[in-house]
Design a protein around this motif. Structure first.
Motif, PDB file in Angstrom:
ATOM      1  N   LEU A   7      -5.825 -12.689  -6.342  1.00 33.74           N
ATOM      2  CA  LEU A   7      -5.790 -11.699  -5.271  1.00 33.74           C
ATOM      3  C   LEU A   7      -4.797 -12.108  -4.190  1.00 33.74           C
ATOM      4  O   LEU A   7      -4.039 -11.281  -3.675  1.00 33.74           O
ATOM      5  CB  LEU A   7      -7.185 -11.532  -4.674  1.00 33.74           C
ATOM      6  N   ASP A  58      -1.378  -9.957  -3.272  1.00 32.89           N
ATOM      7  CA  ASP A  58      -1.108  -9.480  -1.914  1.00 32.89           C
ATOM      8  C   ASP A  58       0.216 -10.000  -1.362  1.00 32.89           C
ATOM      9  O   ASP A  58       0.861  -9.336  -0.544  1.00 32.89           O
ATOM     10  CB  ASP A  58      -2.250  -9.884  -0.970  1.00 32.89           C
ATOM     11  N   THR A  86       2.942  -2.345  -4.373  1.00 30.83           N
ATOM     12  CA  THR A  86       2.132  -1.290  -4.978  1.00 30.83           C
ATOM     13  C   THR A  86       2.837  -0.695  -6.188  1.00 30.83           C
ATOM     14  O   THR A  86       4.025  -0.377  -6.137  1.00 30.83           O
ATOM     15  CB  THR A  86       1.867  -0.180  -3.952  1.00 30.83           C
ATOM     16  N   LEU A 103     -10.949  -7.704 -11.026  1.00 33.45           N
ATOM     17  CA  LEU A 103     -10.030  -7.059 -10.082  1.00 33.45           C
ATOM     18  C   LEU A 103      -9.819  -5.584 -10.426  1.00 33.45           C
ATOM     19  O   LEU A 103      -9.637  -4.751  -9.531  1.00 33.45           O
ATOM     20  CB  LEU A 103      -8.697  -7.803 -10.065  1.00 33.45           C
ATOM     21  N   GLU A 163     -12.793  -3.745  -9.138  1.00 35.82           N
ATOM     22  CA  GLU A 163     -12.732  -3.589  -7.685  1.00 35.82           C
ATOM     23  C   GLU A 163     -11.669  -2.591  -7.250  1.00 35.82           C
ATOM     24  O   GLU A 163     -11.540  -2.293  -6.058  1.00 35.82           O
ATOM     25  CB  GLU A 163     -12.454  -4.945  -7.031  1.00 35.82           C
ATOM     26  N   ARG A 175      -8.392  -3.079  -7.509  1.00 45.66           N
ATOM     27  CA  ARG A 175      -7.178  -3.741  -7.036  1.00 45.66           C
ATOM     28  C   ARG A 175      -6.072  -3.719  -8.083  1.00 45.66           C
ATOM     29  O   ARG A 175      -4.893  -3.842  -7.760  1.00 45.66           O
ATOM     30  CB  ARG A 175      -7.485  -5.197  -6.639  1.00 45.66           C
ATOM     31  N   VAL A 194      -0.400  -3.140  -9.843  1.00 54.01           N
ATOM     32  CA  VAL A 194      -1.081  -3.280  -8.565  1.00 54.01           C
ATOM     33  C   VAL A 194      -1.475  -1.891  -8.074  1.00 54.01           C
ATOM     34  O   VAL A 194      -0.634  -0.986  -8.014  1.00 54.01           O
ATOM     35  CB  VAL A 194      -0.181  -3.973  -7.522  1.00 54.01           C
TER      36      VAL A 194
END
Length: 259
Positions: free
Chosen positions: A22, A26, A31, A59, A62, A64, A75
């Motif tokens: 994660l 980030d 994106t 992930l 979630e 993400r 992503v």
């Protein structure tokens, strides 16, 4: 009053890797960008492929990451707001622009449903099923339960069994509800999983995490309707504004996984 000794629980390897991944996502990826494949990630972080898959699955759960067949793992994009409120969408859940009526069924109230609607067991209940779309993709389903006593002036509805007519009859129930004056409403949110019927409408596998939004509407001194909406928890988040209204924000369709 005594004190209890808390025992530290070792963190599973996949969960620690999920946290590490994660941070990397980030800081290193934009994106919609495709992340490295499993072989490269396993080598980079020095973990087994099985552990890596567990972390990637988490992930994705979630919201993400999204997996696209033939492309890879991408992503997920920032969420786009879709409001859930009577003020902005009308009662009891909006126009056909945001919600599409699927069908309508009529059945005697079970003991559980009768208790929820505060009507006698066996009273006729209309159940309208709808799907909420965002950018053409389903993000929520709703079952709207309306007791016959709340629609005393509505002519008898006869279901023919055809999908088109059942949807028309569902819209007729909604039009009748629009004539009622809402005297009060309440809304509750909890985490759940999509059953087979809901999952099919959401185009997701059964057991997919969902946010269950239960709304009660009062009119004429009684409960006029009960709406149970399920929003995809992997692509939605709920925010509460100063007015107490709920806002649900789904991920754009460009990065949403296909079922």
């Amino acid at each position: 009053m005594g004190t209890a000794q808390l025992t530290a629980v070792p963190e599973p390897k996949y969960w620690h890797l999920r946290t590490v991944l994660l941070r990397a996502i980030d800081s290193e990826f934009a994106t919609g960008e495709v992340i490295p494949n499993e072989r490269e990630l396993s080598a980079r972080f020095g973990v087994a492929r099985a552990t890596l898959r567990q972390a990637l699955d988490q992930l994705e759960l979630e919201g993400r990451l999204v997996r696209r067949r033939g492309i890879g793992t991408l992503v997920a994009a920032p969420r786009v707001g879709v409001p859930v409120s009577r003020r902005e969408e009308g009662w009891p859940g909006g126009s056909e622009q945001s919600w599409q009526t699927v069908d309508c069924s009529i059945a005697p109230a079970t003991e559980q449903l009768a208790a929820a609607l505060n009507v006698p067991v066996g009273e006729t209940v209309y159940t309208v099923r709808r799907v909420r779309l965002n950018q053409g993709q389903p993000v929520a389903t709703e079952s709207l339960h309306v007791p016959d006593s709340a629609l005393a002036q509505l002519p008898e509805i006869r279901l023919s069994g055809t999908a088109g007519e059942a949807a028309d009859q569902g819209r007729a129930v909604l039009r009748r509800l629009e004539r009622l004056t809402v005297e009060g409403e309440s809304r509750a949110v909890e985490l759940g999983v999509a059953e087979a019927e809901q999952a099919a409408l959401l185009q997701r596998p059964p057991g997919t995490p969902v946010l269950v939004v239960t709304s009660q509407y009062a009119s004429g001194g009684r409960l006029a309707a009960l709406a149970v909406a399920t929003y995809r928890a992997d692509t939605c988040r709920l925010t509460f504004g100063e007015t107490g209204l709920v806002e649900v924000t789904p991920v754009p369709s460009a990065v949403r996984t296909a079922s």
